[in-house]
Design a protein around this motif. Sequence first.
Motif, PDB file in Angstrom:
ATOM      1  N   GLY A   1     -23.584   5.000  26.096  1.00 43.25           N
ATOM      2  CA  GLY A   1     -23.486   6.307  26.132  1.00 43.25           C
ATOM      3  C   GLY A   1     -23.393   6.739  24.470  1.00 43.25           C
ATOM      4  O   GLY A   1     -23.693   5.956  23.733  1.00 43.25           O
ATOM      5  N   PHE A   2     -23.175   8.101  24.378  1.00 42.47           N
ATOM      6  CA  PHE A   2     -23.393   8.592  23.066  1.00 42.47           C
ATOM      7  C   PHE A   2     -22.275   9.649  22.600  1.00 42.47           C
ATOM      8  O   PHE A   2     -21.458  10.134  23.481  1.00 42.47           O
ATOM      9  CB  PHE A   2     -24.492   9.556  23.086  1.00 42.47           C
ATOM     10  CG  PHE A   2     -25.040  10.336  21.755  1.00 42.47           C
ATOM     11  CD1 PHE A   2     -25.401   9.536  20.662  1.00 42.47           C
ATOM     12  CD2 PHE A   2     -24.890  11.618  21.663  1.00 42.47           C
ATOM     13  CE1 PHE A   2     -25.690  10.205  19.489  1.00 42.47           C
ATOM     14  CE2 PHE A   2     -25.271  12.304  20.463  1.00 42.47           C
ATOM     15  CZ  PHE A   2     -25.537  11.512  19.387  1.00 42.47           C
ATOM     16  N   LEU A   3     -21.874   9.333  21.458  1.00 48.50           N
ATOM     17  CA  LEU A   3     -20.743  10.019  20.844  1.00 48.50           C
ATOM     18  C   LEU A   3     -20.939  10.846  19.476  1.00 48.50           C
ATOM     19  O   LEU A   3     -21.816  10.529  18.901  1.00 48.50           O
ATOM     20  CB  LEU A   3     -19.539   8.886  20.362  1.00 48.50           C
ATOM     21  CG  LEU A   3     -19.248   7.917  21.400  1.00 48.50           C
ATOM     22  CD1 LEU A   3     -18.622   6.913  20.686  1.00 48.50           C
ATOM     23  CD2 LEU A   3     -18.421   8.581  22.593  1.00 48.50           C
ATOM     24  N   LEU A   4     -20.344  12.191  19.528  1.00 50.81           N
ATOM     25  CA  LEU A   4     -20.294  13.058  18.478  1.00 50.81           C
ATOM     26  C   LEU A   4     -18.765  13.251  18.195  1.00 50.81           C
ATOM     27  O   LEU A   4     -18.067  13.348  19.051  1.00 50.81           O
ATOM     28  CB  LEU A   4     -21.176  14.122  18.600  1.00 50.81           C
ATOM     29  CG  LEU A   4     -22.612  14.090  18.495  1.00 50.81           C
ATOM     30  CD1 LEU A   4     -23.207  15.460  18.834  1.00 50.81           C
ATOM     31  CD2 LEU A   4     -22.964  13.642  17.224  1.00 50.81           C
ATOM     32  N   GLY A   5     -18.572  13.669  16.869  1.00 46.95           N
ATOM     33  CA  GLY A   5     -17.298  13.936  16.565  1.00 46.95           C
ATOM     34  C   GLY A   5     -17.058  14.440  14.910  1.00 46.95           C
ATOM     35  O   GLY A   5     -18.014  14.602  14.168  1.00 46.95           O
ATOM     36  N   SER A   6     -15.876  14.985  14.794  1.00 53.22           N
ATOM     37  CA  SER A   6     -15.551  15.424  13.451  1.00 53.22           C
ATOM     38  C   SER A   6     -14.004  14.697  13.194  1.00 53.22           C
ATOM     39  O   SER A   6     -13.312  14.701  13.686  1.00 53.22           O
ATOM     40  CB  SER A   6     -15.084  17.007  13.405  1.00 53.22           C
ATOM     41  OG  SER A   6     -14.885  17.396  12.040  1.00 53.22           O
ATOM     42  N   ALA A   7     -14.045  13.543  12.317  1.00 57.29           N
ATOM     43  CA  ALA A   7     -13.096  12.955  12.018  1.00 57.29           C
ATOM     44  C   ALA A   7     -12.311  13.456  10.563  1.00 57.29           C
ATOM     45  O   ALA A   7     -13.037  13.789   9.750  1.00 57.29           O
ATOM     46  CB  ALA A   7     -13.510  11.380  11.461  1.00 57.29           C
ATOM     47  N   PRO A   8     -11.081  13.424  10.778  1.00 53.40           N
ATOM     48  CA  PRO A   8     -10.194  13.973   9.691  1.00 53.40           C
ATOM     49  C   PRO A   8     -10.356  13.171   8.267  1.00 53.40           C
ATOM     50  O   PRO A   8     -10.592  13.869   7.308  1.00 53.40           O
ATOM     51  CB  PRO A   8      -8.829  14.025  10.047  1.00 53.40           C
ATOM     52  CG  PRO A   8      -8.803  14.069  11.494  1.00 53.40           C
ATOM     53  CD  PRO A   8     -10.139  13.097  11.874  1.00 53.40           C
TER      54      PRO A   8
ATOM     55  N   ARG B   1     -19.416  24.516  19.624  1.00 50.85           N
ATOM     56  CA  ARG B   1     -20.373  23.453  19.401  1.00 50.85           C
ATOM     57  C   ARG B   1     -21.676  24.373  18.636  1.00 50.85           C
ATOM     58  O   ARG B   1     -22.223  23.598  17.820  1.00 50.85           O
ATOM     59  CB  ARG B   1     -20.961  23.051  20.838  1.00 50.85           C
ATOM     60  CG  ARG B   1     -19.844  22.292  21.543  1.00 50.85           C
ATOM     61  CD  ARG B   1     -20.461  21.501  22.700  1.00 50.85           C
ATOM     62  NE  ARG B   1     -21.388  20.314  22.383  1.00 50.85           N
ATOM     63  CZ  ARG B   1     -22.493  20.430  22.565  1.00 50.85           C
ATOM     64  NH1 ARG B   1     -23.189  21.471  23.163  1.00 50.85           N
ATOM     65  NH2 ARG B   1     -23.379  19.305  22.387  1.00 50.85           N
ATOM     66  N   GLU B   2     -21.734  25.620  18.940  1.00 54.59           N
ATOM     67  CA  GLU B   2     -22.934  25.998  18.265  1.00 54.59           C
ATOM     68  C   GLU B   2     -22.560  26.606  16.835  1.00 54.59           C
ATOM     69  O   GLU B   2     -23.536  27.007  16.031  1.00 54.59           O
ATOM     70  CB  GLU B   2     -23.198  27.455  18.931  1.00 54.59           C
ATOM     71  CG  GLU B   2     -24.331  27.075  20.170  1.00 54.59           C
ATOM     72  CD  GLU B   2     -24.523  28.389  21.011  1.00 54.59           C
ATOM     73  OE1 GLU B   2     -23.975  29.492  20.730  1.00 54.59           O
ATOM     74  OE2 GLU B   2     -25.213  28.218  22.103  1.00 54.59           O
ATOM     75  N   GLY B   3     -21.208  26.636  16.481  1.00 53.42           N
ATOM     76  CA  GLY B   3     -21.024  26.890  15.249  1.00 53.42           C
ATOM     77  C   GLY B   3     -20.148  25.898  14.204  1.00 53.42           C
ATOM     78  O   GLY B   3     -19.652  26.221  13.136  1.00 53.42           O
ATOM     79  N   SER B   4     -20.198  24.652  14.771  1.00 56.72           N
ATOM     80  CA  SER B   4     -19.704  23.588  14.123  1.00 56.72           C
ATOM     81  C   SER B   4     -20.693  22.391  13.956  1.00 56.72           C
ATOM     82  O   SER B   4     -21.403  22.316  14.888  1.00 56.72           O
ATOM     83  CB  SER B   4     -18.474  23.143  14.570  1.00 56.72           C
ATOM     84  OG  SER B   4     -17.650  24.268  14.815  1.00 56.72           O
ATOM     85  N   MET B   5     -20.308  21.444  12.632  1.00 55.71           N
ATOM     86  CA  MET B   5     -21.298  20.395  12.691  1.00 55.71           C
ATOM     87  C   MET B   5     -20.259  19.267  12.926  1.00 55.71           C
ATOM     88  O   MET B   5     -19.283  19.207  12.133  1.00 55.71           O
ATOM     89  CB  MET B   5     -21.878  20.539  11.311  1.00 55.71           C
ATOM     90  CG  MET B   5     -22.790  21.579  11.074  1.00 55.71           C
ATOM     91  SD  MET B   5     -23.467  21.575   9.180  1.00 55.71           S
ATOM     92  CE  MET B   5     -24.774  22.931   9.401  1.00 55.71           C
ATOM     93  N   PRO B   6     -21.015  18.112  13.266  1.00 50.19           N
ATOM     94  CA  PRO B   6     -20.293  16.796  13.268  1.00 50.19           C
ATOM     95  C   PRO B   6     -20.416  16.077  11.821  1.00 50.19           C
ATOM     96  O   PRO B   6     -21.340  16.227  11.256  1.00 50.19           O
ATOM     97  CB  PRO B   6     -20.934  15.860  14.308  1.00 50.19           C
ATOM     98  CG  PRO B   6     -22.399  16.620  14.413  1.00 50.19           C
ATOM     99  CD  PRO B   6     -22.291  17.938  14.118  1.00 50.19           C
ATOM    100  N   ASN B   7     -19.222  15.297  11.590  1.00 56.92           N
ATOM    101  CA  ASN B   7     -19.584  14.314  10.385  1.00 56.92           C
ATOM    102  C   ASN B   7     -19.579  12.851  11.011  1.00 56.92           C
ATOM    103  O   ASN B   7     -19.202  12.010  10.188  1.00 56.92           O
ATOM    104  CB  ASN B   7     -18.351  14.549   9.555  1.00 56.92           C
ATOM    105  CG  ASN B   7     -17.072  14.206   9.909  1.00 56.92           C
ATOM    106  OD1 ASN B   7     -16.620  13.602  11.210  1.00 56.92           O
ATOM    107  ND2 ASN B   7     -15.899  14.645   9.260  1.00 56.92           N
ATOM    108  N   THR B   8     -19.661  12.606  12.429  1.00 57.65           N
ATOM    109  CA  THR B   8     -19.598  11.449  13.062  1.00 57.65           C
ATOM    110  C   THR B   8     -20.587  11.225  14.136  1.00 57.65           C
ATOM    111  O   THR B   8     -20.569  12.294  14.983  1.00 57.65           O
ATOM    112  CB  THR B   8     -18.238  11.191  13.601  1.00 57.65           C
ATOM    113  OG1 THR B   8     -17.243  11.409  12.354  1.00 57.65           O
ATOM    114  CG2 THR B   8     -18.201   9.686  14.054  1.00 57.65           C
TER     115      THR B   8
END
Length: 298
Positions: free
Chosen positions: A215-222, A261-268
């Motif tokens: 599986g695949f993961l994307l996220g934004s970590a504090p 999702r279209e207006g935000s970028m992952p850092n993870t």
Amino acid sequence: MTRGIGAARGSGRAPSAAAWLARVRKHPLVVVLAAIAAAGTVVGIVFGVLSGVARAAREDTDPYRTEYAALAPLRVGVPPEYVESLLGDPDSVGTLCAVTSCPAETEAPAAVALGTYAPTAPATLHVYLGDHSIVRTVFQGRRLAGYLVTTTSRDFAPAITWLGVDLGRLGRVTFADVLPSNGAPEPSDASVLIGRRMPSYAEVLMGGGASRYEGFLLGSAPVGYTGPGLEWDVEAAREFESWQTGNPDRGLDSDVARPFREGSMPNTFGAFRDEGPLGAYFRDAENVRALLDSAVEF
């Protein structure tokens, strides 16, 4: 009288090797060839110097090449020693469910059946704190069952990879850029939390047989880079969180999530072995988001 090849003029004796070489060196053709050879040597030296300068310039413009190279081979299924050969010793090690809330069966040895991942002791979380990244790894016994790479610098943008495919650079693409634009399905689950602390977000794409159960993961970590240049659509996130609160049993509505999702970028980004109890843990985006929201030292 006809002379043999190399016979001395006005003498019946063959010239010495030294005399023959001296005479050959004075021949006009040899002088020209020598000059060309010397010029070639100079060109070679100059080319070598310029190549060195160009290489140094590349290194100056890509100061993170060593860290990129260490992250590139990271993949599920490898033993702890392999990860340590890439990232060094972990900065912290703990039991996964002591850091995030897990269903009891996630760590029950008798319930773990991950194919080559033999039933073992509880799943452990190893955290590696790099100069420009944080890497969270979850091991089930001797195998890496999942990992998450978080950038902590605006300029540090490792390749987002899944199944050997480059999906863009972390911090340079939006969530929506990464998956649909590369022909992959949209996430199977997502979770967002906006509170007094920095917000966190995670989305999961289930693997299954088509992706060899990865599986695949994307996220934004504090605890990661969230500053200027990394887009985060606050209003869209609030709308998604509001929908999520009112629909707790529905993990993802693609129409509701799309603006965020279209207006935000992952850092993870990361990957996980999509089998057994740990696979079920990672398939729940709320678990992944809680993992990203947890302290990196414990």
